[in-house]
Design a protein around this motif. Structure first.
Motif, PDB file in Angstrom:
ATOM      1  N   THR A  85      -2.864   1.221  -4.622  1.00  0.00           N
ATOM      2  CA  THR A  85      -1.805   1.399  -3.621  1.00  0.00           C
ATOM      3  C   THR A  85      -1.790   0.182  -2.690  1.00  0.00           C
ATOM      4  OG1 THR A  85      -3.290   2.436  -2.008  1.00  0.00           O
ATOM      5  CG2 THR A  85      -2.156   3.937  -3.512  1.00  0.00           C
ATOM      6  N   GLY A  86      -0.764   0.108  -1.874  1.00  0.00           N
ATOM      7  CA  GLY A  86      -0.721  -0.947  -0.868  1.00  0.00           C
ATOM      8  C   GLY A  86      -1.869  -0.812   0.118  1.00  0.00           C
ATOM      9  N   VAL A  87      -2.188   0.424   0.472  1.00  0.00           N
ATOM     10  CA  VAL A  87      -3.282   0.643   1.422  1.00  0.00           C
ATOM     11  C   VAL A  87      -4.628   0.256   0.797  1.00  0.00           C
ATOM     12  CG1 VAL A  87      -4.547   2.439   2.676  1.00  0.00           C
ATOM     13  CG2 VAL A  87      -2.068   2.314   2.860  1.00  0.00           C
ATOM     14  N   TYR A 111       1.981  -1.100   9.458  1.00  0.00           N
ATOM     15  CA  TYR A 111       1.968   0.112   8.662  1.00  0.00           C
ATOM     16  C   TYR A 111       0.955   1.088   9.273  1.00  0.00           C
ATOM     17  CZ  TYR A 111       2.291   3.189   4.749  1.00  0.00           C
ATOM     18  OH  TYR A 111       2.509   4.289   3.985  1.00  0.00           O
ATOM     19  N   ASN A 159       6.809  -3.192  10.043  1.00  0.00           N
ATOM     20  CA  ASN A 159       7.261  -1.822   9.815  1.00  0.00           C
ATOM     21  C   ASN A 159       6.923  -0.972  11.039  1.00  0.00           C
ATOM     22  OD1 ASN A 159       7.860   0.682   8.738  1.00  0.00           O
ATOM     23  ND2 ASN A 159       6.452   0.536   7.001  1.00  0.00           N
ATOM     24  N   ASP A 184       1.009  -9.239   5.393  1.00  0.00           N
ATOM     25  CA  ASP A 184       1.639  -8.153   4.649  1.00  0.00           C
ATOM     26  C   ASP A 184       3.118  -8.509   4.529  1.00  0.00           C
ATOM     27  OD1 ASP A 184       2.926  -5.832   3.790  1.00  0.00           O
ATOM     28  OD2 ASP A 184       1.502  -4.503   4.795  1.00  0.00           O
ATOM     29  N   SER A 206       2.590  -3.904  -0.816  1.00  0.00           N
ATOM     30  CA  SER A 206       2.660  -2.580  -1.412  1.00  0.00           C
ATOM     31  C   SER A 206       3.638  -2.726  -2.571  1.00  0.00           C
ATOM     32  CB  SER A 206       3.167  -1.556  -0.405  1.00  0.00           C
ATOM     33  OG  SER A 206       3.505  -0.376  -1.116  1.00  0.00           O
ATOM     34  N   THR A 208       4.433  -0.450  -4.494  1.00  0.00           N
ATOM     35  CA  THR A 208       5.158   0.813  -4.455  1.00  0.00           C
ATOM     36  C   THR A 208       6.614   0.620  -4.018  1.00  0.00           C
ATOM     37  OG1 THR A 208       3.052   1.690  -3.631  1.00  0.00           O
ATOM     38  CG2 THR A 208       4.961   3.130  -3.424  1.00  0.00           C
ATOM     39  N   LYS A 209       6.851  -0.421  -3.236  1.00  0.00           N
ATOM     40  CA  LYS A 209       8.140  -0.616  -2.584  1.00  0.00           C
ATOM     41  C   LYS A 209       9.053  -1.481  -3.458  1.00  0.00           C
ATOM     42  CE  LYS A 209       6.050   1.747   0.628  1.00  0.00           C
ATOM     43  NZ  LYS A 209       5.437   1.138   1.796  1.00  0.00           N
TER      44      LYS A 209
HETATM   45  C1  LIG Z   1       4.287   1.252   2.370  1.00  0.00           C
HETATM   46  C2  LIG Z   1       3.651   0.098   3.018  1.00  0.00           C
HETATM   47  C3  LIG Z   1       2.276  -0.110   2.878  1.00  0.00           C
HETATM   48  C4  LIG Z   1       1.374   0.867   2.153  1.00  0.00           C
HETATM   49  O1  LIG Z   1       1.623   0.901   0.780  1.00  0.00           O
HETATM   50  P1  LIG Z   1       1.253   2.176  -0.151  1.00  0.00           P
HETATM   51  O2  LIG Z   1       1.618   1.672  -1.509  1.00  0.00           O
HETATM   52  O3  LIG Z   1       2.078   3.320   0.341  1.00  0.00           O
HETATM   53  O4  LIG Z   1      -0.204   2.421   0.009  1.00  0.00           O
HETATM   54  C5  LIG Z   1       1.730  -1.212   3.478  1.00  0.00           C
HETATM   55  N1  LIG Z   1       2.485  -2.087   4.178  1.00  0.00           N
HETATM   56  C6  LIG Z   1       3.812  -1.914   4.342  1.00  0.00           C
HETATM   57  C7  LIG Z   1       4.591  -2.910   5.135  1.00  0.00           C
HETATM   58  C8  LIG Z   1       4.453  -0.818   3.761  1.00  0.00           C
HETATM   59  O5  LIG Z   1       5.757  -0.649   3.947  1.00  0.00           O
END
Ligand SMILES: *Cc1c(COP(=O)(O)O)cnc(C)c1O
Length: 392
Positions: A85-87, A111, A159, A184, A206, A208-209
């Protein structure tokens, strides 16, 4: 690493990290859903915690390697580590480079998990010193530096305020003091912003985004030089177990092919919608780096090639009406996350624990809107009908 690097970003999005499958001749590398890889005949000298050889999927998998190759090329970095994950990517950086006698300077708009880690977990459990500052103010960063400062961490755009921090100037400050700079860059993606070329040491995403872009797989990445990335791999993957599933790595690899097309559309639509919102008498404020009214608009123009798809805004209304507005939307979905194909909106009320760090206009709560890939006309019509239902 296969070092296929073309001079154009969009060509790299298609080809980097891909290859002909040696076994079948397939023109795409396959998904390898296996936990273990066959050991060499003489395994006695193997580095069991090494991350360069395929041994065990927690310590590196085939699909993870392909995605790392792609992302390293796209960010213009030497190496990359992809995580679950991003985290996992963010905490991987923090756990790798911070020790209990060290200090980190971090953006006070970040975040939420970063805020929690740095505001509570690291100081309370590990005695790590943390200073949260407004990283759009260079003097605040300079003033916060201590002899034991090891890392400056920024998020740009931030964010949820979309605040922009000057990567090039902050990297000069960090270099002069022998401190690492991590950025980030999730909101921007490498299509719109290249922090390493501006002097950052580590870029975090991340996946994920926007990079996956389809809201169906989670992932995170850190890109930088091989020495730094190797350290993160050993900590975050091998020892802490934040490894990505091969299937998710494959999905993200596939999503990243169309990143440039999607970012063009997200950015074009978001600018149009931000201008529409700014002109609406029902709207109390709009934060979008592409608007001239954004406090760091000129800096955003300098370090980004467009402004991505996230807009924060507020209505001239109370909490109840904000909720009614969100619930009246028909196309735009009330859900967390950003950078998906579909438009997503989240209303955060005035009870947000980070409210005191936000600009005044955010203090009554805000809507964070991730503009999707739908036609901007349809998105605007949806907002108009929801405002009407709220009598705004
Ligand atoms: C969503 C997000 C994260 C965390 O990512 P995950 O994949 O949800 O763990 C970190 N930094 C930013 C700027 C984000 O928008």
């Amino acid at each position: 690493m296969t070092n296929k690097r073309y001079s154009n970003f969009i060509t790299n999005c298609v080809h980097a990290g891909n290859d002909i499958d040696k076994e079948t001749g397939a023109i795409r590398r396959p998904i390898t859903m296996a936990n273990s890889y066959r050991l060499p005949n003489d395994a006695s000298t193997l580095d069991w915690s090494g991350t360069d050889e395929l041994i065990y999927t927690r310590t590196t998998s085939a699909n993870q390697i392909y995605l790392q190759e792609k992302l390293a090329v796209l960010e213009g970095g030497e190496d990359c580590v992809v995580l679950a994950t991003g985290v996992a990517a963010l905490s991987g950086v923090f756990f790798t480079f911070l020790t209990s006698d060290s200090h980190i300077i971090c953006t006070n708009v970040s975040y939420v998990a970063v805020y929690r880690l740095l505001n509570e977990y690291f100081p309370d459990k590990y005695g790590i010193e943390v200073t949260l500052v407004d990283t759009s103010n260079l003097q605040e960063i300079k003033d916060a530096i201590r002899p034991n400062t090891k890392l400056i961490h920024i998020e740009t755009p931030g964010n949820p305020t979309t605040r922009i921090s000057d990567i090039e100037e902050i990297s000069k400050i960090a270099k002069a003091a022998g401190i690492l700079l991590s950025v980030d860059s999730t909101f921007a993606t490498p299509y719109l912003q290249r922090p390493l070329s501006l002097g950052a040491d580590l870029v975090i995403h991340s996946l994920t985004k926007y990079i996956n872009g389809h809201g169906d797989a989670m992932g995170g990445a850190v890109i930088g030089n091989k020495v730094l990335i190797d350290k993160i791999k050993r900590q975050a993957m091998v020892n802490m177990g934040g490894s990505i599933s091969p299937f998710n790595a494959w999905l993200i690899m596939r999503g990243a092919v169309t990143l440039p097309l999607r970012m063009e559309q997200h950015s074009k639509s978001a600018l149009r919608i931000a201008e529409f919102l700014e002109a609406s008498p029902s709207v109390s404020f709009v934060a979008y780096p592409g608007l001239k009214s954004h406090p760091q608009h000129e800096l955003a123009k300098k370090q980004m090639s467009a402004f991505s798809g996230v807009i924060s805004f507020g209505l001239k209304a109370d909490v109840k009406t904000h909720n009614k507005f969100v619930n009246s939307l028909e196309l735009i979905i009330s859900a967390v996350s950003i950078g998906h194909d579909e438009s997503l909106i989240v209303y955060t009320g005035p009870t947000d624990e980070r409210n005191h760090f936000y600009p005044n206009e955010f203090k009554n709560g805000h809507l964070r809107f991730s503009v999707g890939l739908e036609a901007s006309d349809d998105i605007i019509s949806d907002i108009e009908q929801a405002l009407k239902k709220c009598k705004l």
